[in-house]
Design an enzyme around this catalytic site. Structure first.
Site, mmCIF file in Angstrom:
data_model
loop_
_atom_site.group_PDB
_atom_site.id
_atom_site.type_symbol
_atom_site.label_atom_id
_atom_site.label_comp_id
_atom_site.label_asym_id
_atom_site.label_seq_id
_atom_site.Cartn_x
_atom_site.Cartn_y
_atom_site.Cartn_z
ATOM 1 N N HIS A 79 0.819 -1.205 0.000
ATOM 2 C CA HIS A 79 0.000 0.000 0.000
ATOM 3 C C HIS A 79 0.859 1.264 0.000
ATOM 4 O O HIS A 79 2.017 1.257 0.422
ATOM 5 C CB HIS A 79 -0.928 -0.009 1.208
ATOM 6 C CG HIS A 79 -2.005 -1.042 1.097
ATOM 7 N ND1 HIS A 79 -2.976 -1.204 2.046
ATOM 8 C CD2 HIS A 79 -2.267 -1.970 0.139
ATOM 9 C CE1 HIS A 79 -3.788 -2.180 1.680
ATOM 10 N NE2 HIS A 79 -3.374 -2.665 0.533
ATOM 11 N N GLU A 81 0.733 4.016 1.766
ATOM 12 C CA GLU A 81 1.191 4.491 3.073
ATOM 13 C C GLU A 81 2.408 3.692 3.520
ATOM 14 O O GLU A 81 3.385 4.256 4.029
ATOM 15 C CB GLU A 81 0.104 4.337 4.153
ATOM 16 C CG GLU A 81 -1.222 4.963 3.822
ATOM 17 C CD GLU A 81 -2.223 3.962 3.278
ATOM 18 O OE1 GLU A 81 -3.358 3.931 3.775
ATOM 19 O OE2 GLU A 81 -1.864 3.212 2.347
ATOM 20 N N CYS A 117 -6.226 1.020 5.564
ATOM 21 C CA CYS A 117 -6.654 -0.297 6.051
ATOM 22 C C CYS A 117 -6.106 -0.501 7.468
ATOM 23 O O CYS A 117 -5.284 0.287 7.947
ATOM 24 C CB CYS A 117 -6.169 -1.400 5.112
ATOM 25 S SG CYS A 117 -4.389 -1.748 5.218
ATOM 26 N N CYS A 120 -2.242 -0.687 7.582
ATOM 27 C CA CYS A 120 -1.596 0.609 7.372
ATOM 28 C C CYS A 120 -1.814 1.536 8.555
ATOM 29 O O CYS A 120 -0.916 2.303 8.916
ATOM 30 C CB CYS A 120 -2.074 1.243 6.070
ATOM 31 S SG CYS A 120 -1.369 0.442 4.608
#
Length: 162
Positions: A79, A81, A117, A120
């Site tokens: 992801h 992040e 999520c 993250c």
């Protein structure tokens, strides 16, 4: 002459970072900023050296009809992040702000209401980032105090039957 706000300036940069994304579903771009200096950037894509979904021309989660927010272990991407955090020195993240933008890969439209999520969120908390700013449309955004993710621990929500 109107001048773009500082938050929208950084969100514009995060949106440009999202253009590097290799996901066929959603394009995320993140940047970490501290003291008005960009510390790092990240977009979602397969780990270095692995083929991206855009290279394979398919998304495993799409093939399996997996809804948004579920079964991330079947996703090839790291992801945005996480990639921004990986690229930054911890001391530069302490008290920093993470700016994030999501764009639908098929329509090119901004996706409103997005958030990190659970994994993250944990990484953002441990990195010492103090706030996350998420774009909802070209002008509007949400400011999330990371402390709220600590105080309102969604990992204790009971969804796992505990």
């Amino acid at each position: 002459m109107s001048r773009v706000t500082k938050h929208n300036y950084y969100l514009d940069i995060a949106q440009t970072v999202a253009e590097r994304c290799t996901c066929l579903r959603k394009k995320y771009g993140s940047i970490i900023v501290k003291d008005d200096v960009i510390v790092s950037t990240g977009y979602n894509g397969a780990p270095r050296g692995r083929q991206n979904c855009s290279d394979l021309n398919y998304c495993m989660r799409d093939r399996l009809n997996i809804p948004r927010g579920e079964r991330y272990e079947l996703c090839r991407s790291v992801h945005s992040e996480a990639n921004a955090i990986i690229a930054a020195a911890r001391e530069r993240m302490l008290g920093a702000t993470l700016y994030m933008v999501c764009v639908d890969a098929k329509s090119g439209e901004l996706v409103s209401g997005t958030t990190s999520c659970m994994m993250c969120k944990r990484m953002v908390i441990n990195a010492g980032i103090s706030q996350v700013i998420v774009r909802d449309d070209a002008e509007n955004f949400r400011i999330i105090d990371v402390q709220s993710w600590i105080d309102d621990d969604d990992s204790l929500s009971g969804i796992f039957g505990y």
